[in-house]
Structure formats: C-alpha cells, structure tokens
Scaffold this active site. Structure first.
Site, short mmCIF file in Angstrom:
data_model
loop_
_atom_site.label_atom_id
_atom_site.label_comp_id
_atom_site.label_asym_id
_atom_site.label_seq_id
_atom_site.Cartn_x
_atom_site.Cartn_y
_atom_site.Cartn_z
N HIS A 33 -7.31 -6.32 0.96
CA HIS A 33 -6.18 -5.41 0.85
C HIS A 33 -4.96 -5.92 1.62
CE1 HIS A 33 -3.98 -1.78 0.15
NE2 HIS A 33 -4.07 -1.34 1.40
N SER A 63 0.83 -1.20 0.00
CA SER A 63 0.00 0.00 0.00
C SER A 63 0.87 1.26 0.00
CB SER A 63 -0.96 -0.05 1.20
OG SER A 63 -2.04 0.83 1.03
N ASP A 111 -1.36 14.08 13.00
CA ASP A 111 -1.44 15.41 12.36
C ASP A 111 -0.74 15.42 11.01
OD1 ASP A 111 -2.92 16.57 14.38
OD2 ASP A 111 -1.16 17.23 15.50
#
Length: 302
Positions: A282, A123, A221
């Site tokens: 996945h 990924s 963040d």
C-alpha cells in the site's frame, strides 16, 4: 461561480466570516488553514502548475518530505506537501471527509495565489484529490493517485476503526519516558493489528507533553467518528461529471486497495487515465520510491 452569501471560514481554531468566496464554501463547509511545506529548485518556473501532495490516513507531510524534495529537484515546478485536517500540525475539526479536505485545498490555493494545480494523493489523500478534480476540474492540471480506487476499498477497512479505538484507549503513565511509552503503546496496538509495519507507522504520531502526558498528534476522536464515511465514497462523488484531464494511478501489486477488475469503471470516471502496477504494498511511494518518482516526473513533464 462565486457565493454571494456570507460564510464562515475556519482559520486555525477560529471562524472568520467571508464574502464572495468560491463555491467550495457555499455548502457550509468550514475550511481550515493546513500546515504545509514548500520544495522548489532554483529554476522553478511559475508558469508550471504547482504540485500539491496529500498523505493518507495516519500520515503527515513529514512522510512525503523525501519524495517532495526529490520531485522538486527533478522538475522546475513547486512541490507543496500538506498536513490534512486532523493530522500533523494542521488544525483539528469534528468534520473529516473528502469534501471538507478538498475545501482545504481550495483555501490553500487562495493563500498561495494558485489558479491551477497538479495534485498527488495517497490513499485518503488520493480520494480527496479525486473528489477535488471531479468537483473543481478548472483548478486541476494533472493528477496522480497512489494506491486507492474511487470504486471500492478493501474489506479490512474495519481494522482502521479498531486501530483508532485502541489508540483512544491507550493508557501510558506520565512518569514513563518516551522510549518506554512507545513500547507500552506498541504492546497495546499489536494486540489489535498483528502488523509491525502498521503499528510502527501509527506510533510516529505519538507525542509526550512537557508535563509527561502522552497524546496523539492527530485527532483520533474525529477520525474514529468519521470512519464510516470511507465506505460511502460513491455517494460523495455521485452526480459529478467525469474529469477529462490527465490522471495517473500508481498502485501496488501486493496491496488490496485497488482491484484490477475495476479499471473499466475507473476509466468511466477518469476517461483520460493510465495505470501502473509496481512491486509494492500500500505504501507504494516508500516501497518503490525511485520508480514512483520517475513515473511522476515523466507524467507531469509530458
């Protein structure tokens, strides 16, 4: 090509000036020293290219411990699993993208004195390794890409932003024990992502400090602020010549991350590539671990 100007290399949370470093740092990318684990058998052959494995978003090197150990036991080459920047035990930084993570791979090669490696990425890690192969082909022997495409990503990638936003906003009282804290986090996340598998995977990153404060081990963040970059991969690799070395894609039949119709376009980028479809989602290396390991070993041993 070496860069003759002084650049800055980030080690841990500090920046160090460096001279004559490789081109990875000539674009003012601040590389970090990734946390890593090494797996090797007693008969490891240093003439064989080591295999470096990078996980996907929300993952860590811990998720690849079983696969890494199994691969090392079946091959005579070193296997190194890493924590990507902003994940696991690696340093946090505001920058998060394939270019910077590829620079981190170059830095790791210098730390370990590797001239050439084989790469495996899932990924997010797969896109990093594809960029790495395209940008630095002389450093790559072979590559395995797990369930990700250089062409497109599924439309539900926006869900990842929603997950990260929910993680940013999770509030767990400090006097709540870990088990109860996980239950509270689960209840808040499941409102955003009605997938128990995904929520359970994300919760692997929840920690509690000695003073009771709950936190995420990865940099939520930075991941949230850089999420839009995941949709601009074509711009990231645009202009780079095709990688002509051996590449193997291992994809899940039940995953939306690789479109079979894109295979001709993928082969334009990686002309010496092959693809295997497994009965998996996945997390193809979890769902079909034995077959995934078998394919990887056979490919690298060719």
């Amino acid at each position: 090509m070496l860069c003759n100007r002084i650049k800055h290399l980030s080690i841990g949370q500090r920046l160090y000036p460096i001279k004559n470093h490789v081109a990875a740092y000539c674009s003012n990318i601040q590389a970090i020293d990734m946390s890593y684990d090494v797996f090797e058998s007693k008969n490891s052959d240093n003439n064989l290219s080591p295999l470096i494995i990078m996980h996907g978003l929300f993952g860590s090197k811990q998720n690849w411990r079983g696969v890494g150990r199994a691969l090392a036991s079946k091959m005579n080459r070193k296997v190194i699993t890493v924590d990507a920047r902003n994940h696991g035990n690696s340093p946090h930084t505001d920058d998060h993208g394939s270019k910077s993570m590829a620079a981190d791979i170059v830095q790791l090669m210098h730390r370990l004195n590797f001239q050439k490696i084989s790469v495996l990425g899932h990924s997010m890690g797969g896109r990093t390794m594809m960029y790495f192969a395209l940008k630095y082909p002389e450093m790559v022997d072979k590559g395995i890409i797990a369930d990700i495409s250089p062409i497109s990503i599924p439309g539900d990638i926006s869900i990842m932003s929603k997950i990260l936003l929910a993680m940013k906003n999770i509030n767990i009282p400090s006097d709540v024990p870990m088990a109860a804290g996980r239950q509270l986090a689960n209840a808040q996340l499941i409102k955003v992502v009605p997938s128990k598998e995904t929520v359970d995977f994300v919760l692997l990153n929840l920690r509690r400090s000695d003073d009771g404060k709950y936190y995420w081990i990865h940099n939520v963040d930075a991941l949230y602020n850089n999420m839009s970059g995941f949709t601009k991969y074509s711009e990231t690799i645009g202009g780079l010549p095709p990688f002509k070395g051996p590449i193997m894609f291992i994809c899940g039949k039940n995953s939306p991350y690789v479109d079979p119709n894109h295979w001709p376009q993928i082969q334009n980028i990686f002309p010496n590539s092959e693809i295997h479809w497994l009965d998996a989602g996945h997390l193809v290396h979890f769902d079909q671990a034995a077959k995934f390991i078998e394919l990887t070993v056979n490919f690298l041993n060719k």
